[in-house]
Design a protein around this motif. Structure first.
Motif, mmCIF file in Angstrom:
data_model
loop_
_atom_site.group_PDB
_atom_site.id
_atom_site.type_symbol
_atom_site.label_atom_id
_atom_site.label_comp_id
_atom_site.label_asym_id
_atom_site.label_seq_id
_atom_site.Cartn_x
_atom_site.Cartn_y
_atom_site.Cartn_z
ATOM 1 N N ASP A 1 -0.607 -18.017 8.264
ATOM 2 C CA ASP A 1 -1.987 -17.734 7.856
ATOM 3 C C ASP A 1 -2.023 -16.614 6.825
ATOM 4 O OD1 ASP A 1 -2.817 -19.667 9.630
ATOM 5 O OD2 ASP A 1 -3.426 -18.251 11.196
ATOM 6 N N ALA A 2 -1.210 -15.588 7.038
ATOM 7 C CA ALA A 2 -1.177 -14.457 6.110
ATOM 8 C C ALA A 2 -0.686 -14.899 4.730
ATOM 9 C CB ALA A 2 -0.284 -13.353 6.660
ATOM 10 N N LEU A 3 0.364 -15.712 4.706
ATOM 11 C CA LEU A 3 0.892 -16.178 3.432
ATOM 12 C C LEU A 3 -0.049 -17.171 2.762
ATOM 13 C CD1 LEU A 3 4.632 -16.536 4.464
ATOM 14 C CD2 LEU A 3 3.651 -14.821 2.926
ATOM 15 N N SER A 4 -0.759 -17.962 3.566
ATOM 16 C CA SER A 4 -1.753 -18.874 3.000
ATOM 17 C C SER A 4 -2.887 -18.086 2.345
ATOM 18 C CB SER A 4 -2.307 -19.794 4.087
ATOM 19 O OG SER A 4 -1.308 -20.682 4.559
ATOM 20 N N ALA A 5 -3.263 -16.965 2.957
ATOM 21 C CA ALA A 5 -4.285 -16.098 2.364
ATOM 22 C C ALA A 5 -3.798 -15.541 1.030
ATOM 23 C CB ALA A 5 -4.647 -14.967 3.318
ATOM 24 N N LEU A 6 -2.511 -15.180 0.960
ATOM 25 C CA LEU A 6 -1.948 -14.714 -0.298
ATOM 26 C C LEU A 6 -1.987 -15.813 -1.347
ATOM 27 C CD1 LEU A 6 -0.431 -12.586 -1.988
ATOM 28 C CD2 LEU A 6 1.698 -13.497 -1.036
ATOM 29 N N ARG A 7 -1.615 -17.008 -0.950
ATOM 30 C CA ARG A 7 -1.621 -18.120 -1.911
ATOM 31 C C ARG A 7 -3.024 -18.360 -2.466
ATOM 32 N NH1 ARG A 7 -0.193 -24.608 -1.117
ATOM 33 N NH2 ARG A 7 -0.367 -25.086 -3.337
ATOM 34 N N ARG A 8 -4.024 -18.289 -1.610
ATOM 35 C CA ARG A 8 -5.400 -18.518 -2.068
ATOM 36 C C ARG A 8 -5.856 -17.441 -3.045
ATOM 37 N NH1 ARG A 8 -6.006 -19.808 3.461
ATOM 38 N NH2 ARG A 8 -6.926 -17.756 3.892
ATOM 39 N N LEU B 1 2.722 -15.329 -11.679
ATOM 40 C CA LEU B 1 1.565 -15.336 -10.793
ATOM 41 C C LEU B 1 0.556 -14.282 -11.239
ATOM 42 C CD1 LEU B 1 3.496 -15.437 -7.392
ATOM 43 C CD2 LEU B 1 2.342 -17.367 -8.505
ATOM 44 N N SER B 2 -0.712 -14.579 -11.032
ATOM 45 C CA SER B 2 -1.765 -13.588 -11.245
ATOM 46 C C SER B 2 -2.689 -13.630 -10.039
ATOM 47 C CB SER B 2 -2.532 -13.861 -12.541
ATOM 48 O OG SER B 2 -3.131 -15.146 -12.517
ATOM 49 N N GLY B 3 -3.626 -12.692 -9.988
ATOM 50 C CA GLY B 3 -4.502 -12.596 -8.820
ATOM 51 C C GLY B 3 -4.330 -11.238 -8.179
ATOM 52 N N HIS B 4 -4.479 -11.162 -6.868
ATOM 53 C CA HIS B 4 -4.380 -9.864 -6.198
ATOM 54 C C HIS B 4 -3.709 -10.006 -4.837
ATOM 55 C CE1 HIS B 4 -8.201 -11.654 -4.786
ATOM 56 N NE2 HIS B 4 -7.938 -11.036 -3.660
ATOM 57 N N LEU B 5 -3.250 -8.878 -4.313
ATOM 58 C CA LEU B 5 -2.651 -8.836 -2.983
ATOM 59 C C LEU B 5 -3.738 -8.862 -1.923
ATOM 60 C CD1 LEU B 5 0.021 -6.075 -3.658
ATOM 61 C CD2 LEU B 5 0.272 -8.550 -3.863
ATOM 62 N N VAL B 6 -3.388 -9.252 -0.703
ATOM 63 C CA VAL B 6 -4.382 -9.377 0.366
ATOM 64 C C VAL B 6 -3.979 -8.523 1.567
ATOM 65 C CG1 VAL B 6 -5.181 -11.676 -0.304
ATOM 66 C CG2 VAL B 6 -3.208 -11.463 1.214
ATOM 67 N N SER C 1 -5.645 -3.616 -6.109
ATOM 68 C CA SER C 1 -5.001 -2.464 -5.488
ATOM 69 C C SER C 1 -3.926 -2.885 -4.480
ATOM 70 C CB SER C 1 -6.057 -1.603 -4.782
ATOM 71 O OG SER C 1 -6.727 -2.367 -3.791
ATOM 72 N N ILE C 2 -3.150 -1.899 -4.036
ATOM 73 C CA ILE C 2 -2.162 -2.114 -2.977
ATOM 74 C C ILE C 2 -2.879 -1.969 -1.639
ATOM 75 C CG2 ILE C 2 -0.033 -1.282 -1.919
ATOM 76 C CD1 ILE C 2 0.727 -0.103 -4.636
ATOM 77 N N PRO C 3 -2.927 -3.010 -0.819
ATOM 78 C CA PRO C 3 -3.641 -2.901 0.465
ATOM 79 C C PRO C 3 -3.008 -1.848 1.372
ATOM 80 C CG PRO C 3 -3.167 -5.206 -0.080
ATOM 81 C CD PRO C 3 -2.376 -4.366 -1.030
ATOM 82 N N SER C 4 -3.844 -1.033 1.979
ATOM 83 C CA SER C 4 -3.320 -0.012 2.903
ATOM 84 C C SER C 4 -2.628 -0.655 4.100
ATOM 85 C CB SER C 4 -4.452 0.890 3.377
ATOM 86 O OG SER C 4 -5.449 0.147 4.070
ATOM 87 N N GLU C 5 -2.970 -1.919 4.379
ATOM 88 C CA GLU C 5 -2.372 -2.632 5.511
ATOM 89 C C GLU C 5 -0.869 -2.848 5.348
ATOM 90 O OE1 GLU C 5 -6.696 -3.426 5.619
ATOM 91 O OE2 GLU C 5 -5.179 -3.418 4.047
ATOM 92 N N LEU C 6 -0.334 -2.675 4.145
ATOM 93 C CA LEU C 6 1.118 -2.792 3.986
ATOM 94 C C LEU C 6 1.846 -1.720 4.790
ATOM 95 C CD1 LEU C 6 1.713 -3.703 0.221
ATOM 96 C CD2 LEU C 6 1.275 -5.194 2.183
ATOM 97 N N GLY C 7 1.134 -0.678 5.175
ATOM 98 C CA GLY C 7 1.717 0.343 6.030
ATOM 99 C C GLY C 7 2.054 -0.158 7.427
ATOM 100 N N ASN C 8 1.603 -1.374 7.770
ATOM 101 C CA ASN C 8 1.925 -1.965 9.077
ATOM 102 C C ASN C 8 3.289 -2.652 9.083
ATOM 103 O OD1 ASN C 8 -0.617 -1.226 10.080
ATOM 104 N ND2 ASN C 8 -1.558 -3.126 9.371
ATOM 105 N N LEU C 9 3.922 -2.773 7.930
ATOM 106 C CA LEU C 9 5.173 -3.529 7.826
ATOM 107 C C LEU C 9 6.356 -2.646 8.226
ATOM 108 C CD1 LEU C 9 4.443 -5.343 4.443
ATOM 109 C CD2 LEU C 9 4.071 -6.198 6.773
ATOM 110 N N LYS C 10 6.479 -2.402 9.507
ATOM 111 C CA LYS C 10 7.440 -1.425 10.018
ATOM 112 C C LYS C 10 8.901 -1.794 9.765
ATOM 113 C CE LYS C 10 4.284 1.296 11.756
ATOM 114 N NZ LYS C 10 3.153 0.489 12.088
ATOM 115 N N SER C 11 9.171 -3.068 9.469
ATOM 116 C CA SER C 11 10.551 -3.498 9.215
ATOM 117 C C SER C 11 10.888 -3.523 7.728
ATOM 118 C CB SER C 11 10.785 -4.903 9.805
ATOM 119 O OG SER C 11 10.566 -4.918 11.201
#
Length: 217
Positions: free
Chosen positions: A31-38, A81-86, A108-118
């Motif tokens: 779902d997350a990657l599908s949101a990126l694709r959209r 690719l163009s568009g934006h991060l989600v 912008s860079i989503p603040s949620e990328l801070g959740n990517l602990k790995s």
């Protein structure tokens, strides 16, 4: 006969629910990657294999998964690719490499990328990304490579990044950042050339920081 008919009905209901369940339940990473694709424009159809109807995205091109079918790599560098991060990208909790360099991504860079602990490598260089560097990236305690150079980023370099002991490479050159350059933690060993062409950066921070306006924007 009534009992037999009831048994057949129940059996069919169970089988049908089992068949439908994976798609109804979905996959949070898919779902997350599908949101990126959209959110992206893809003139070269590099994302053509990203079928949101699949239970998981491990069969998609440019995606790597581990043995448990969790997404560990997104390799979309130099893909026109163009568009934006989600913000949804923050749900890829097993992601180790996010490679989106040399595209035309904006926003912008989503603040949620801070959740990517790995996350080990965050490569967003050579895009048109604007806004600030989220302080939440300081939560990425496994991060080794942070390359944000050649964008339109503004604001300060978050001092929270100084707490990432694993960080070896930081490149934020060719942006519009301001304020002092951190000098503690991993920044002790980052060459000044990785900060060049930011006209509003004020040089390495001094002890006390009294002379600096860290609220630059």
């Amino acid at each position: 006969m009534a009992y037999r008919a009831l048994f057949v009905f129940v059996a069919l209901t169970i089988v049908t629910s089992l068949l439908v369940l994976p798609k109804a339940r979905g996959n949070s990473e898919g779902d997350a990657l599908s949101a990126l694709r959209r959110s992206l424009s893809d003139p070269d159809n590099v994302l053509q294999s990203w079928d949101p109807n699949l239970v998981n995205p491990c069969t998609w091109f440019h995606i790597t998964c581990n043995q448990d079918n969790h997404v560990t790599r997104v390799d979309l560098g130099n893909s026109n690719l163009s568009g934006h991060l989600v913000p949804d990208l923050g749900k890829l909790e097993h992601l180790q490499y996010l490679e989106l360099y040399k595209n035309n991504i904006q926003g912008s860079i989503p603040s949620e990328l801070g959740n990517l602990k790995s996350l080990i490598s965050l490569d967003l260089y050579n895009n048109n990304i604007s806004g600030t560097i989220p302080p939440s990236l300081g939560y990425l305690k496994s991060l080794v490579f942070l390359r944000l150079n050649d964008n339109n980023l503004s604001g300060p370099i978050p001092r929270a990044l100084s707490s990432i002991s694993t960080l070896k490479v930081v490149d934020v050159s060719d942006n519009n950042l301001c304020g002092p350059i951190p000098t503690t933690g991993p920044f002790e060993h980052i060459p000044l050339s990785n900060f060049e062409n930011n006209p509003r950066l004020e040089g390495p921070e001094l002890q006390g920081l009294a002379m600096y306006d860290t609220n630059c924007s």
